[in-house]
Scaffold this motif. Structure first.
Motif, PDB file in Angstrom:
ATOM      1  N   GLU B 218       6.404  17.214   3.191  1.00  0.00           N
ATOM      2  CA  GLU B 218       6.487  18.216   4.255  1.00  0.00           C
ATOM      3  C   GLU B 218       7.415  17.822   5.402  1.00  0.00           C
ATOM      4  OE1 GLU B 218       5.372  21.102   4.009  1.00  0.00           O
ATOM      5  OE2 GLU B 218       3.924  20.974   2.379  1.00  0.00           O
ATOM      6  N   ILE B 219       7.126  16.650   5.958  1.00  0.00           N
ATOM      7  CA  ILE B 219       7.828  16.309   7.209  1.00  0.00           C
ATOM      8  C   ILE B 219       9.276  15.900   6.966  1.00  0.00           C
ATOM      9  CG2 ILE B 219       7.856  14.714   9.170  1.00  0.00           C
ATOM     10  CD1 ILE B 219       4.846  14.740   9.106  1.00  0.00           C
ATOM     11  N   ARG B 220       9.485  15.028   6.008  1.00  0.00           N
ATOM     12  CA  ARG B 220      10.845  14.518   5.810  1.00  0.00           C
ATOM     13  C   ARG B 220      11.831  15.633   5.453  1.00  0.00           C
ATOM     14  NH1 ARG B 220      14.727  11.599   3.211  1.00  0.00           N
ATOM     15  NH2 ARG B 220      15.334   9.732   4.382  1.00  0.00           N
ATOM     16  N   PRO B 221      11.460  16.539   4.543  1.00  0.00           N
ATOM     17  CA  PRO B 221      12.403  17.635   4.268  1.00  0.00           C
ATOM     18  C   PRO B 221      12.748  18.426   5.529  1.00  0.00           C
ATOM     19  CG  PRO B 221      10.675  17.589   2.618  1.00  0.00           C
ATOM     20  CD  PRO B 221      10.292  16.585   3.657  1.00  0.00           C
ATOM     21  N   PHE B 222      11.755  18.579   6.399  1.00  0.00           N
ATOM     22  CA  PHE B 222      12.002  19.318   7.654  1.00  0.00           C
ATOM     23  C   PHE B 222      12.948  18.544   8.569  1.00  0.00           C
ATOM     24  CE2 PHE B 222      10.475  20.162  12.088  1.00  0.00           C
ATOM     25  CZ  PHE B 222      11.032  21.434  12.217  1.00  0.00           C
ATOM     26  N   LEU B 223      12.730  17.233   8.634  1.00  0.00           N
ATOM     27  CA  LEU B 223      13.607  16.422   9.487  1.00  0.00           C
ATOM     28  C   LEU B 223      15.007  16.325   8.900  1.00  0.00           C
ATOM     29  CD1 LEU B 223      11.253  13.432  10.461  1.00  0.00           C
ATOM     30  CD2 LEU B 223      11.787  15.455  11.818  1.00  0.00           C
ATOM     31  N   GLU B 224      15.071  16.353   7.573  1.00  0.00           N
ATOM     32  CA  GLU B 224      16.357  16.194   6.897  1.00  0.00           C
ATOM     33  C   GLU B 224      17.195  17.473   6.987  1.00  0.00           C
ATOM     34  OE1 GLU B 224      17.321  13.576   2.941  1.00  0.00           O
ATOM     35  OE2 GLU B 224      15.641  14.964   2.907  1.00  0.00           O
ATOM     36  N   ARG B 229      12.342  28.428   8.865  1.00  0.00           N
ATOM     37  CA  ARG B 229      11.463  28.992   7.834  1.00  0.00           C
ATOM     38  C   ARG B 229      10.533  27.925   7.248  1.00  0.00           C
ATOM     39  NH1 ARG B 229      16.206  31.657   7.034  1.00  0.00           N
ATOM     40  NH2 ARG B 229      16.936  30.134   5.516  1.00  0.00           N
ATOM     41  N   HIS B 230      10.781  26.700   7.573  1.00  0.00           N
ATOM     42  CA  HIS B 230       9.942  25.606   7.044  1.00  0.00           C
ATOM     43  C   HIS B 230       8.546  25.676   7.673  1.00  0.00           C
ATOM     44  CE1 HIS B 230       8.632  21.600   5.956  1.00  0.00           C
ATOM     45  NE2 HIS B 230       9.672  21.501   5.154  1.00  0.00           N
ATOM     46  N   PRO B 231       7.491  25.413   6.888  1.00  0.00           N
ATOM     47  CA  PRO B 231       6.125  25.493   7.455  1.00  0.00           C
ATOM     48  C   PRO B 231       5.932  24.634   8.696  1.00  0.00           C
ATOM     49  CG  PRO B 231       6.051  25.054   5.082  1.00  0.00           C
ATOM     50  CD  PRO B 231       7.500  25.068   5.464  1.00  0.00           C
ATOM     51  N   VAL B 232       6.558  23.458   8.712  1.00  0.00           N
ATOM     52  CA  VAL B 232       6.373  22.549   9.839  1.00  0.00           C
ATOM     53  C   VAL B 232       7.075  23.074  11.102  1.00  0.00           C
ATOM     54  CG1 VAL B 232       6.685  20.128  10.589  1.00  0.00           C
ATOM     55  CG2 VAL B 232       6.193  20.625   8.219  1.00  0.00           C
ATOM     56  N   ALA B 233       7.982  24.022  10.926  1.00  0.00           N
ATOM     57  CA  ALA B 233       8.688  24.576  12.089  1.00  0.00           C
ATOM     58  C   ALA B 233       7.747  25.354  12.997  1.00  0.00           C
ATOM     59  CB  ALA B 233       9.834  25.476  11.637  1.00  0.00           C
ATOM     60  N   ASP B 234       6.601  25.729  12.442  1.00  0.00           N
ATOM     61  CA  ASP B 234       5.605  26.428  13.259  1.00  0.00           C
ATOM     62  C   ASP B 234       4.588  25.398  13.758  1.00  0.00           C
ATOM     63  OD1 ASP B 234       4.222  28.939  14.156  1.00  0.00           O
ATOM     64  OD2 ASP B 234       2.643  28.026  12.918  1.00  0.00           O
ATOM     65  N   ALA B 235       4.502  25.268  15.071  1.00  0.00           N
ATOM     66  CA  ALA B 235       3.667  24.207  15.658  1.00  0.00           C
ATOM     67  C   ALA B 235       2.209  24.331  15.232  1.00  0.00           C
ATOM     68  CB  ALA B 235       3.786  24.248  17.181  1.00  0.00           C
ATOM     69  N   ALA B 236       1.695  25.553  15.221  1.00  0.00           N
ATOM     70  CA  ALA B 236       0.282  25.750  14.881  1.00  0.00           C
ATOM     71  C   ALA B 236       0.026  25.369  13.428  1.00  0.00           C
ATOM     72  CB  ALA B 236      -0.108  27.201  15.120  1.00  0.00           C
ATOM     73  N   ALA B 261       3.952  13.597  14.184  1.00  0.00           N
ATOM     74  CA  ALA B 261       3.781  14.910  14.825  1.00  0.00           C
ATOM     75  C   ALA B 261       4.735  15.045  16.010  1.00  0.00           C
ATOM     76  CB  ALA B 261       2.338  15.085  15.286  1.00  0.00           C
ATOM     77  N   ASN B 262       4.883  13.971  16.753  1.00  0.00           N
ATOM     78  CA  ASN B 262       5.810  14.007  17.899  1.00  0.00           C
ATOM     79  C   ASN B 262       7.258  14.180  17.443  1.00  0.00           C
ATOM     80  OD1 ASN B 262       3.721  13.670  19.685  1.00  0.00           O
ATOM     81  ND2 ASN B 262       3.924  11.448  19.796  1.00  0.00           N
ATOM     82  N   LEU B 263       7.612  13.521  16.338  1.00  0.00           N
ATOM     83  CA  LEU B 263       8.977  13.667  15.812  1.00  0.00           C
ATOM     84  C   LEU B 263       9.225  15.122  15.401  1.00  0.00           C
ATOM     85  CD1 LEU B 263       9.382  10.448  13.581  1.00  0.00           C
ATOM     86  CD2 LEU B 263      10.254  10.835  15.877  1.00  0.00           C
ATOM     87  N   CYS B 264       8.210  15.723  14.781  1.00  0.00           N
ATOM     88  CA  CYS B 264       8.345  17.129  14.372  1.00  0.00           C
ATOM     89  C   CYS B 264       8.502  18.032  15.587  1.00  0.00           C
ATOM     90  CB  CYS B 264       7.123  17.571  13.558  1.00  0.00           C
ATOM     91  SG  CYS B 264       7.059  16.789  11.960  1.00  0.00           S
ATOM     92  N   GLU B 265       7.738  17.729  16.632  1.00  0.00           N
ATOM     93  CA  GLU B 265       7.836  18.538  17.854  1.00  0.00           C
ATOM     94  C   GLU B 265       9.233  18.430  18.448  1.00  0.00           C
ATOM     95  OE1 GLU B 265       7.354  20.898  21.094  1.00  0.00           O
ATOM     96  OE2 GLU B 265       6.250  20.857  19.189  1.00  0.00           O
ATOM     97  N   GLU B 266       9.755  17.220  18.425  1.00  0.00           N
ATOM     98  CA  GLU B 266      11.111  17.046  18.968  1.00  0.00           C
ATOM     99  C   GLU B 266      12.121  17.829  18.123  1.00  0.00           C
ATOM    100  OE1 GLU B 266      13.965  13.478  20.658  1.00  0.00           O
ATOM    101  OE2 GLU B 266      11.905  13.004  20.089  1.00  0.00           O
ATOM    102  N   GLU B 267      11.924  17.797  16.817  1.00  0.00           N
ATOM    103  CA  GLU B 267      12.827  18.538  15.929  1.00  0.00           C
ATOM    104  C   GLU B 267      12.707  20.044  16.177  1.00  0.00           C
ATOM    105  OE1 GLU B 267      15.590  19.401  14.138  1.00  0.00           O
ATOM    106  OE2 GLU B 267      15.277  17.338  13.490  1.00  0.00           O
TER     107      GLU B 267
END
Lengths: 709, 308
Positions: B218-224, B229-236, B261-267
């Motif tokens: 989940e997370i790495r593909p989003f960061l990469e 549209r990625h699920p992690v792009a939605d904070a909730a 979680a913080n890295l995702c928020e920054e992204e």
């Protein structure tokens, strides 16, 4: 000589009267373990590891108990071994495993003994209060945790070397070895002879080797080194332990020994020949080219180098000598000098790792000793060497040093001659307080080497007023004012000062009214500056303001992020104004709705000033930071700035440090002038944010925008 | 630029000019036909409007030379806003509210588009900076976003490698042209090559398996390859996913999960910054070229009108 007959472990022996059981056993090939006893020291019987059963109510310490006629001694019976093992176990409970010595050479006597006795994990709880370490000495590391209080170092220092530095401090659980009056070892009168180190059975006192230091040159035999007059009195033990930390180099004429601005870690002592010391960076401060009349509307600001003759700035320091890391100062007009046999240079670089302050070239074929800081430290603590250095300083450098202070520049030679033998040369270790706020003012000080931090006590904490390097002075305010120190001056690194006693100082003022006048003027300016700062350091309720160092700033470039469209016109303007190299970056911490951009803040605690090898970065009395024209472009100030707000500007092959110059040629900084959205402002933070922070307006200085000149 | 009280002077001056223009226009409409471009008053309107348009266009030149001391850019910007806004009413008065034919018509419609896009831009510049300030507290320099993203990815890998003992990931080589196979195949192929990288850390492998899987799937593909549209792009949604993973982890691994979680928020904030920044500046793509086109056509119109 009468003898005593006794039995040890079933063997009948006879020894001279007065022999201890320990020695009697040793003479007859019976080994008794011990920690606190060495053959060359007086026994004291503190570790009790050498206990033996003499048939009495309690076991006796064999190192101090003398043999008695008919005595039956058991050195290794099961109960004795049990008692000894328990003692070792108790000592191990307070000993870090492995200690520094065990790690380095595997011969910590206590740990070796514990391993032999099968003691691995002590059953006893470790002490809860740590005793700490002392790394203040450059040549000996002190680890109080590993100390077993055997006193071998105390006897080595006092009985063998007669230095009388080490003793016991504290009682009970707080007992530890102490230096002089329980000072850090580096601040004590320890001469780093190394006797305590070789006496210590554990890793409590170990040699500080300079890791991976490979000096180019001929490695020297300690015996040969000790033949040199300069090393007279230095410990051979120390030189044995630190082979390679001093080398001999033969340098042909014309070859460069070190270059200004380069970083190094060694000092040089000239044995033969002459060297030339010079500053090759052009003397000139960075000046914005003055474009007058109509053309200034369209011309870029050109950074050029201008010397004092070409362009005099307000509050020009008028310095006639440039301070360098050598026993001479360089004349401002022609910064060249010579050093000869017996001279030492590179002390500051060696002791505090400051960049080289000048270029040194062999004028004739020279032979030098190049040494690392532990060797230099030993030399500096050597009374003979120190006295010789001080004598040379008084003879050759004191006059130029005093004259390098603008207010003393016109002092007649006869008065300097009078002072020559009366001044006291003092040395302070990092962190040592030289004068304390509130104490009686009894002397005036000239900084001869190193950096002094001047700070003032306030209800909200200490405030750094400034940093003083070589050629600066302090102590005049207390002497001119009420006789009380107005600030605390602390050695930031290894500091040498010239102390002029109060009565000599007052005599000087009475004989030279011009000096009095100049000093009083400086004192007034400093007092006014301190007052302004004191007014600005009332308690501020907002943590962020303090945490981001905004309290320390005097001039900020802030961008109102509610207005800023991130168009970067400010950066473009700055780059355009400064030959394509921006002096600001639109990045930084946020405070409320503002972005504090990276641009010189004229900090109240100007860390950029610390360590400048030639003292060319200073604070004006208006509290702005300026860089003098003898900057050698080493870049230390750029590295020291916590906010990345200083840059190096290239002028051909040479570089000079620059910060935001506020586009002095114009009414307003280019970044502010070019912002289309009214977002960029140059502000005095306490005034600008005063309302937000609930601070009443303290100063009537300047407006809130763009006028920090 | 915030349009606030500090614009009062410009607003009043603009209102006065517009008022005077309208007052001068009224008698014409009452007595005869509206003043055309050829009448004296029409010419005055036209010339004034052209002057305002030229002044507004000069802002671009002013920005090209930011350190020229020919008035603060801020003043030029205010002039650009208010005089530019005033130029359309003057042009309408100049033409008698007629759009004409041929060149004149094209010019008029283009000008309306430029004027409207300018008004839209002013509104964006009034509102968007505040949104950026509010919604992107971790804002960075726009041009540095790519670099920050690379750092976030590297940090994420390090966090998981440390927590789980090791992490095997595939990364694009930093400089594909240096790879012999890649250089032979050409840059297009090289950019798709992946290198398997094994990172090792200090943690235990078994306990961290859910964390590693969550990161890799989940997370790495989003960061990469960040995407809205990625699920992690939605904070909730990301918080719900993280809560499920947290339940499977020992307490020691809660902190690394928090770091991720913080890295995702920054992204997410970088994504938001890209979007808002794009919105804030995209209108210029329309406004600037069309403004130049209008100026060229206006000059042609001027020459034609005066000559013929």
């Amino acid at each position: 000589m009468s003898t005593v007959a006794l039995t040890i472990d079933g063997r009948e022996i006879a020894v001279p009267k007065g022999t201890t059981i320990f020695d009697a056993a040793r003479l007859n090939g019976i080994a008794i373990p011990t920690l606190c006893h060495q053959q060359n020291q007086t026994p004291v019987g503190v570790c009790r590891v050498c206990v033996v059963d003499v048939g009495a109510r309690v076991y006796a310490a064999s190192c101090i108990r003398e043999c008695e006629p008919g005595m039956k001694v058991q050195t290794a019976s099961a109960p004795v071994v049990q008692a000894r093992t328990t003692l070792i176990e108790m000592l191990m409970a307070d000993h870090p495993t492995p200690c520094a010595r065990q790690e380095r050479s595997g011969d910590c006597e206590l740990e070796t003994m514990a391993a032999a006795a099968g003691v691995s994990q002590p059953r006893f709880a470790r002490r809860l209060s740590p005793r700490g370490r002392d790394d203040s000495s450059l040549s000996i590391a002190v680890d109080h945790e590993a100390c077993i209080l055997c006193d071998r170092c105390v006897r080595g220092c006092d009985d063998i070397k007669k230095n009388m530095v080490i003793g016991r401090s504290g009682r009970g659980y707080t007992a530890h070895i102490g230096f002089d009056l329980d000072l850090p070892m580096g601040s004590s009168t320890c001469v780093s002879c190394g006797e305590c180190m070789v006496s210590c059975p554990t890793g409590a006192l170990t040699n500080k080797r300079v890791v991976d230091a490979q000096l180019e040159g001929d490695r020297l035999d300690p015996e040969w080194i000790l033949q040199l007059p300069v090393f007279k009195g230095v410990s051979g033990t120390f030189l044995e332990l630190n082979q390679g930390a001093v080398v001999k180099r033969s340098i042909p004429a014309g070859e460069t020994i070190c270059r200004e601005g380069e970083f190094g870690s060694t000092a040089f002592y000239i044995l033969e020949g002459t060297v030339e010391v010079s500053i090759n960076t052009p003397i000139g401060h960075v000046q914005q080219q003055d474009a007058g009349g109509l053309s200034r509307w369209f011309r870029r600001i050109r950074s050029t180098l201008a010397d004092r003759q070409a362009h005099t700035r307000t509050e020009e320091s008028g310095r006639r000598y440039i301070p360098i890391d050598a026993p001479v100062d360089l004349p401002y007009e022609k910064p060249i000098a010579e050093l000869a046999a017996g001279d030492l240079f590179g002390e500051m670089t060696c002791m505090s790792f400051h960049p080289r302050s000048a270029t040194v070239r062999a004028k004739t074929p020279v032979v030098v000793l190049e040494m690392l800081r532990n060797v230099l430290d030993i030399l500096q603590k050597n009374k003979t060497f120190r006295a010789e250095l001080d004598r040379k300083y008084r003879q050759r450098a004191l006059e130029t040093h005093i004259r390098s202070v603008p207010v003393f520049a016109a002092m007649p030679p006869d008065f300097i001659g009078y002072l020559r033998e009366r001044v006291e040369l003092m040395r302070f270790s990092p962190g040592e307080v030289i004068v304390r706020q509130g104490d009686a003012a009894d002397a005036f000080y000239l900084v001869r080497m190193g950096f002094v931090k001047v700070s003032e006590r306030h209800p909200g904490g200490d405030v750094v007023l400034t940093y003083l390097g070589r050629g600066s002075y302090f102590g005049e305010m207390g002497l001119l004012g009420g006789g009380v120190r107005t600030a605390t001056c602390t050695a930031l690194d290894h500091v040498d000062v010239v102390k002029i006693a109060g009565e000599d100082f007052h005599l000087m003022l009475s004989r030279f009214p011009a000096v009095r006048e100049a000093l009083e003027k400086v004192a007034q300016e400093r007092a006014a500056m301190n007052q302004r700062r004191a007014a600005a350091t009332e308690t501020v309720p907002i943590d962020d303001f303090l945490n981001q160092g905004l309290m320390e700033a005097q001039s900020l470039l802030v961008l109102d992020l509610e207005k800023c469209t991130r168009c970067d016109q400010c950066v473009k303007a700055c780059a355009d104004a400064h030959e394509g190299v921006t002096r600001l970056v639109r990045e930084g911490l946020r405070f409320d709705k503002y972005l504090v951009a990276t641009s010189c803040r004229s900090c109240r605690d100007p860390l950029c000033m610390v360590g400048c090898p030639v003292g060319s970065i200073r604070r004006r009395n208006s509290m702005e930071i300026i860089i003098e024209d003898w900057c050698v472009g080493c870049g230390l100030c750029v590295r020291n700035c916590p906010y990345g707000n200083l840059n190096l500007h290239a002028f051909g092959a040479r570089r000079k440090a620059t910060g935001c110059d506020l586009c002095m040629e114009h009414d307003e900084p280019s970044c502010v002038y070019a912002c289309p959205h009214d977002a960029a402002h140059r502000v005095e933070p306490l005034t600008y944010f005063g309302g937000m922070l609930g601070i009443r307006e303290q100063t009537a200085k300047g407006s809130t925008e763009g006028t920090s000149k | 630029m915030l349009i606030d009280r500090s614009h009062r002077g410009w607003a009043m001056a603009s209102a006065a000019i517009l008022g005077a223009a309208v007052v001068a226009y009224v008698p014409y409409t009452l007595r005869s036909a509206p003043p055309g471009g050829g009448t004296m008053l029409g010419l005055v309107y036209g010339t004034t409007a052209f002057g305002f348009m030229a002044y507004a266009t000069l802002l671009a030149l002013r920005k090209k030379f930011p350190i020229w001391r020919i008035g603060r850019t801020q003043s030029w910007m205010r002039g650009h806003l208010w005089l530019g806004a005033l130029s359309l009413p003057l042009v309408l008065l100049h033409s008698g509210f007629l759009f004409g034919h041929g060149l004149t018509s094209i010019l008029m419609w283009l000008f309306v588009v430029v004027w409207a896009s300018g008004l839209f831009g002013a509104w964006l510049q009034h509102t968007m900076p505040r949104r950026l300030l509010r919604e992107v507290p971790m804002e960075t320099i726009y041009e540095q976003i790519g670099r920050v993203r690379a750092q976030l990815l590297d940090e994420g890998d390090a966090v998981v490698a440390d927590a789980c003992g090791k992490l095997e990931v595939e990364v694009a080589p930093p400089r594909p042209q240096l790879l012999p196979a890649a250089s032979a195949a050409g840059p297009a192929v090289a950019s798709h090559l992946l290198v398997s990288v094994l990172r090792t850390g200090s943690g235990g492998a078994d306990a961290g398996a859910p964390l590693r899987d969550f990161y890799l799937t989940e997370i790495r593909p989003f960061l990469e390859a960040p995407s809205r549209r990625h699920p992690v792009a939605d904070a909730a949604a990301a918080a719900v996913m993280a809560a499920k993973v947290r339940a499977l982890l020992p307490p020691a691994l809660h902190a690394p999960l928090e770091d991720l979680a913080n890295l995702c928020e920054e992204e997410r904030q970088l994504l938001r910054q890209e979007r808002l920044h794009g919105t804030l500046h995209a209108w210029l793509i329309v406004h600037v070229p069309l403004a130049y086109a209008v100026m060229v056509l206006a000059v042609v119109h001027l020459v034609m009108a005066l000559r013929f």
